[in-house]
Write an enzyme that holds these catalytic residues in place. Structure first.
Site, mmCIF file in Angstrom:
data_model
loop_
_atom_site.group_PDB
_atom_site.id
_atom_site.type_symbol
_atom_site.label_atom_id
_atom_site.label_comp_id
_atom_site.label_asym_id
_atom_site.label_seq_id
_atom_site.Cartn_x
_atom_site.Cartn_y
_atom_site.Cartn_z
ATOM 1 N N GLU B 62 0.814 -1.227 0.000
ATOM 2 C CA GLU B 62 0.000 0.000 0.000
ATOM 3 C C GLU B 62 0.846 1.276 0.000
ATOM 4 O O GLU B 62 0.410 2.306 -0.506
ATOM 5 C CB GLU B 62 -0.970 0.007 1.184
ATOM 6 C CG GLU B 62 -2.100 -1.011 1.065
ATOM 7 C CD GLU B 62 -1.749 -2.391 1.602
ATOM 8 O OE1 GLU B 62 -0.551 -2.636 1.923
ATOM 9 O OE2 GLU B 62 -2.663 -3.224 1.716
ATOM 10 N N PHE B 124 -11.545 -7.188 13.626
ATOM 11 C CA PHE B 124 -10.465 -7.662 12.753
ATOM 12 C C PHE B 124 -10.128 -6.596 11.707
ATOM 13 O O PHE B 124 -11.017 -6.051 11.057
ATOM 14 C CB PHE B 124 -10.892 -8.960 12.058
ATOM 15 C CG PHE B 124 -9.844 -9.465 11.088
ATOM 16 C CD1 PHE B 124 -8.591 -9.871 11.535
ATOM 17 C CD2 PHE B 124 -10.102 -9.502 9.726
ATOM 18 C CE1 PHE B 124 -7.626 -10.315 10.647
ATOM 19 C CE2 PHE B 124 -9.139 -9.951 8.831
ATOM 20 C CZ PHE B 124 -7.893 -10.361 9.294
ATOM 21 N N GLN B 125 -8.864 -6.318 11.555
ATOM 22 C CA GLN B 125 -8.364 -5.294 10.617
ATOM 23 C C GLN B 125 -8.982 -3.926 10.867
ATOM 24 O O GLN B 125 -9.169 -3.146 9.940
ATOM 25 C CB GLN B 125 -8.533 -5.734 9.156
ATOM 26 C CG GLN B 125 -7.616 -6.915 8.814
ATOM 27 C CD GLN B 125 -7.467 -7.178 7.326
ATOM 28 O OE1 GLN B 125 -8.378 -6.899 6.551
ATOM 29 N NE2 GLN B 125 -6.327 -7.730 6.926
ATOM 30 N N LYS B 174 -17.561 -0.464 5.756
ATOM 31 C CA LYS B 174 -18.048 -1.428 4.766
ATOM 32 C C LYS B 174 -19.558 -1.317 4.559
ATOM 33 O O LYS B 174 -20.048 -1.431 3.431
ATOM 34 C CB LYS B 174 -17.664 -2.846 5.205
ATOM 35 C CG LYS B 174 -17.838 -3.881 4.100
ATOM 36 C CD LYS B 174 -17.211 -5.219 4.472
ATOM 37 C CE LYS B 174 -17.311 -6.207 3.313
ATOM 38 N NZ LYS B 174 -16.702 -7.512 3.645
ATOM 39 N N MET B 495 24.745 8.238 1.694
ATOM 40 C CA MET B 495 24.670 9.490 2.450
ATOM 41 C C MET B 495 24.932 9.231 3.930
ATOM 42 O O MET B 495 25.553 10.046 4.612
ATOM 43 C CB MET B 495 23.316 10.170 2.227
ATOM 44 C CG MET B 495 23.281 11.628 2.669
ATOM 45 S SD MET B 495 24.502 12.656 1.810
ATOM 46 C CE MET B 495 23.533 13.205 0.394
#
Lengths: 172, 599
Positions: B62, B124-125, B174, B495
């Protein structure tokens, strides 16, 4: 000139904000995330028809920091108006404090006399306690609390200030 | 802009929230979404499956979805759109959101959320996405009622684009995307509370012109705001009209052509000597669309001490944040430049011509130091200098005549690309400036290539950064995106290594790239072409092969592991205390105690 140079001042900032979930979190998050001070903060709905709330914040910082605070607040999407009342001109600021003092005898009598002098109201009493209600500007409440400290001051609940400009000018 | 998908154009039944969402996206001109499915967004993916107006690009992480959308947005000037699921989908996107926030990239990120009745139950999630992304976005929304859905989507696009652009999150429970929802067209009335000022005040422009006309040692300093405003043409007009020298930030590169004699090069920590000394010594500075970032100013107390400063910015909070200015102008860069051009033309005052000639002579003397010089041995077997690799790449891309986009990761290779690849057009240079996100370049390049299928898209990378989003090779393979990865492989986080050498007694703590993959075989594993150049005699052939290969390429360019990026203004030092190279140490102690604490 450096952002942190110059004298600090106290600022009373009033915000008109969209009355929606999360708006207070955005304001507080901005202060904590950028390291600004909040000395006090009050919030309540003030215009049901336009769905607006007012937030009053007392803060301290250099002129550059206070300028930053105002412009950072102003770019938050749900904020309608930012006003620096302390810079705009004369304004009124009031807070309310509930003050519990425990004690007996002379100290108890002295607490009651001083409360009367400050126009604090007794809103609860037992033989060993008072709860005073006091309204005024921050200095007045600070002064009263300092007097109560040796007289049995036990608990304080303060609202933080509500503020408004004097005269005909309106924040809308 | 309103090419409605057949599936959603003429509903003969109530439309679901997911269908309304897609219809609103189409009305906003969206043609591509970068995303990754999951439980909470299944209804949206089902609606995507049943339409053809919006293309979905499946990324492999993502974070990469947001960087790809940034690449799409920066290279097109449009809003990039992201779709991720709840919980880990949203938290993985956070780095990309902050990246877009810091670099002012317009993004709308749709995040799935658990159904409203489960919010707050540690489902959940479930993650508090609006809470987590509040400081990571310009604004965010949680849609609580189907009635609000279409309006919020339109508002999110407005907020992402308006004023200083930025990322906006819409959290979509949802049940909201399943339930029927009404459609609402984009609002024509102004936003209730968010209305950035775009127009400069006439008095401010007049004062600015008076200052600029009187300038004896002027400099124009611009940033990414020029690109966001689409004001590169106006900037070039004004710079040429005035005859003033100009310099730009990392984010502004390409807004003014690097082959123009009035261009001083990039300024700041790894900017050119002439740009930084012109900033330090100028008497009037005009900043357009840049924010006096710490990488640009160095020590603020000694920043351009003798100048009067004009600052044009669309974001009032950028005014007086780091540097106090004499004339702030809150306005859109394009409108402000148009006003400056008109006012300059209308003002017959010639200005101090002799003083300005002397100023240009001074600048020519600084330029003659040739601060970007490096020593490349051309003997067979000689080690490749990274600066030379970028210059050869630049020359080869010019020779192709193709429209070329460059993305980068973060580190030495990024600074060398900024210094040595001569950008002449806006929107062709995409780099993570504010946040400094390693792993930006590969997914950003994928997003650019999706938007510009015919263009040449090259990620100038380091071997450490590229591994941070290397899984996106799979996205390149799936969509046949012919992105070229040009890896300057010095076997170090360069760097980090450079700072350890200069600041930490050459103690190279955990900065060596152990156990690197074989990049040629890695390329082959992802159906790409792998190339390697191990010495100078192989470099040009590898570049030529890479550019001639139709599909994706990984070019592993083995470069000098000890090369450092110069010039360099050490942390906490002012512009006139630059390090030009290892042979020219600073006259004063290298870094102060205060500087050691800075980043």
């Amino acid at each position: 000139m450096h952002a942190n140079s110059g004298a600090e001042r106290r600022a009373v900032i009033s915000l008109l904000v969209e009355n929606e979930a999360g708006v207070l979190a955005r304001v507080i998050g901005l202060f904590s995330g950028r390291g600004y001070n909040i000395d006090s903060l009050t919030v309540a709905a003030v215009d049901e028809s336009r769905s607006l709330s007012r937030i009053n914040i007392v803060t301290t910082g250099t002129e550059m920091i206070i300028g930053q605070i105002k412009s950072q607040l102003d770019r938050l999407v749900p904020i309608h108006k930012v006003a620096d009342l302390s810079a705009a001109g004369p304004h009124l600021a009031r807070e309310l404090a509930l003050i519990k003092v425990l004690g007996a005898g002379d100290k108890r009598n002295e607490a009651l006399r001083l409360a009367d002098a400050f126009r604090a109201r007794v809103i609860d009493a037992t033989t060993e306690s008072f709860v005073f209600e006091l309204t005024g500007n921050t200095d007045k409440i600070d002064a009263f609390l300092a007097l109560m400290r040796p007289l049995g001051l036990a608990e304080v609940s303060r609202t933080g200030i509500a503020a408004i400009g004097r005269g005909t000018a309106v924040m809308a | 802009m309103t090419h409605l998908a057949p599936a959603t154009a003429k509903p003969d039944r109530p439309q679901s929230g997911a269908e309304i969402l897609l219809r609103a996206l189409v009305d906003q001109g969206v043609d591509v979404i970068f995303g990754y499915p999951g439980g909470a967004v299944l209804p949206i993916y089902d609606a995507l499956f049943q339409q053809s107006a919006i293309r979905h690009i499946l990324v492999r992480h993502e974070q990469a979805a947001v960087h790809a959308a940034e690449g799409y947005a920066r290279s097109t000037g449009r809003v990039g759109v992201v779709l991720v699921t709840s919980g880990p989908g949203a938290t993985n996107a956070v780095t990309g959101l902050v990246d877009a926030l810091m670099d002012s990239i317009p993004i709308v990120c749709l995040t799935g959320q658990v159904p409203t009745h489960l919010i707050g139950n540690d489902a959940f999630q479930e993650a508090d996405t609006v809470g987590i992304t509040r400081p990571a976005t310009k604004h965010n929304y949680l849609v609580k009622h189907p009635d609000d859905l279409a309006r919020i989507v339109h508002e999110a696009f407005y907020v992402a684009r308006a004023g200083r652009p930025g990322p906006v999150v819409i959290d979509l429970p949802k049940d909201i995307v399943i339930a029927p929802a009404p459609y609402a067209a984009p609002a024509v009335t102004p936003h209730r509370s968010y209305r950035p000022n775009l127009h400069p005040a006439a008095a401010e422009i007049e004062t600015a012109i008076a200052l600029l006309k009187s300038a004896r040692r002027p400099v124009i300093y611009f940033g990414g705001g020029i690109i966001n405003a689409g004001a590169a043409a106006q900037l070039a007009d004004f710079v040429r009209l005035t005859g003033f020298p100009c310099t730009g930030t990392l984010m502004g590169l390409g807004a003014f052509p690097a082959d123009d004699p009035q261009w001083l090069g990039m300024l700041g920590m790894h900017g050119t000597l002439e740009a930084n000394l012109a900033m330090h010594g100028c008497d009037v500075m005009l900043n357009i669309g840049a924010r006096f970032d710490d990488r640009v100013t160095g020590r603020v107390a000694d920043f351009s001490p003798g100048s009067r400063k004009i600052h044009i910015d669309i974001d009032p909070s950028n005014i007086n944040k780091n540097i106090a200015v004499d004339l702030p102008i809150v306005a859109d860069a394009k409108l402000a430049l148009a006003a400056l051009i008109a006012a300059w033309r209308a003002d017959p005052r010639p200005g101090p011509a002799a003083a300005r000639r002397a100023w240009w002579q001074q600048i020519a003397a600084w330029r003659a130091r040739d601060c970007l010089a490096y020593r490349q041995s051309m003997e067979k077997g000689a080690v490749i200098k990274p600066q030379h690799a970028i210059r050869q790449l630049h020359a080869a891309t010019l020779a192709t005549g193709r429209d070329t986009f460059i993305t980068t990761e973060v580190g030495q290779h990024q600074m060398w690309a900024a210094q040595h690849f001569g950008f002449t057009r806006p929107n062709r240079w995409l780099t993570s400036g504010g946040l400094g996100t390693m792993g930006y370049g590969l997914p950003a390049a994928a997003g650019v290539q999706v938007a510009h299928p015919e263009a040449l898209v090259i990620d100038i990378a380091g071997e450490a950064s590229i591994l941070m989003n290397i899984q996106e090779l799979s996205t390149l393979a799936q969509y046949r995106l012919p992105v070229k990865l040009f890896i300057l492989n010095n076997r170090y986080m360069g760097m980090v290594r450079q700072w350890q050498e200069l600041l930490h007694g050459s103690r190279y703590s955990h900065s060596y790239s152990e156990a690197l993959p074989d990049f040629v075989r890695l390329a082959e594993a992802f159906q790409a072409t792998g190339l390697i150049a191990e010495s100078i005699d192989q470099l040009d052939d590898v570049i030529a092969t890479m550019l001639a290969t139709p599909g994706p390429v990984i070019a592993d360019i083995r470069v000098d592991p000890t090369e450092n990026c110069y010039p360099m203004i050490p942390s906490g030092a002012p512009h006139n205390e630059m390090l030009l190279g290892p042979d020219q140490p600073a006259s004063s102690p290298f870094v102060s105690d205060e500087g050691m604490a800075l980043v």
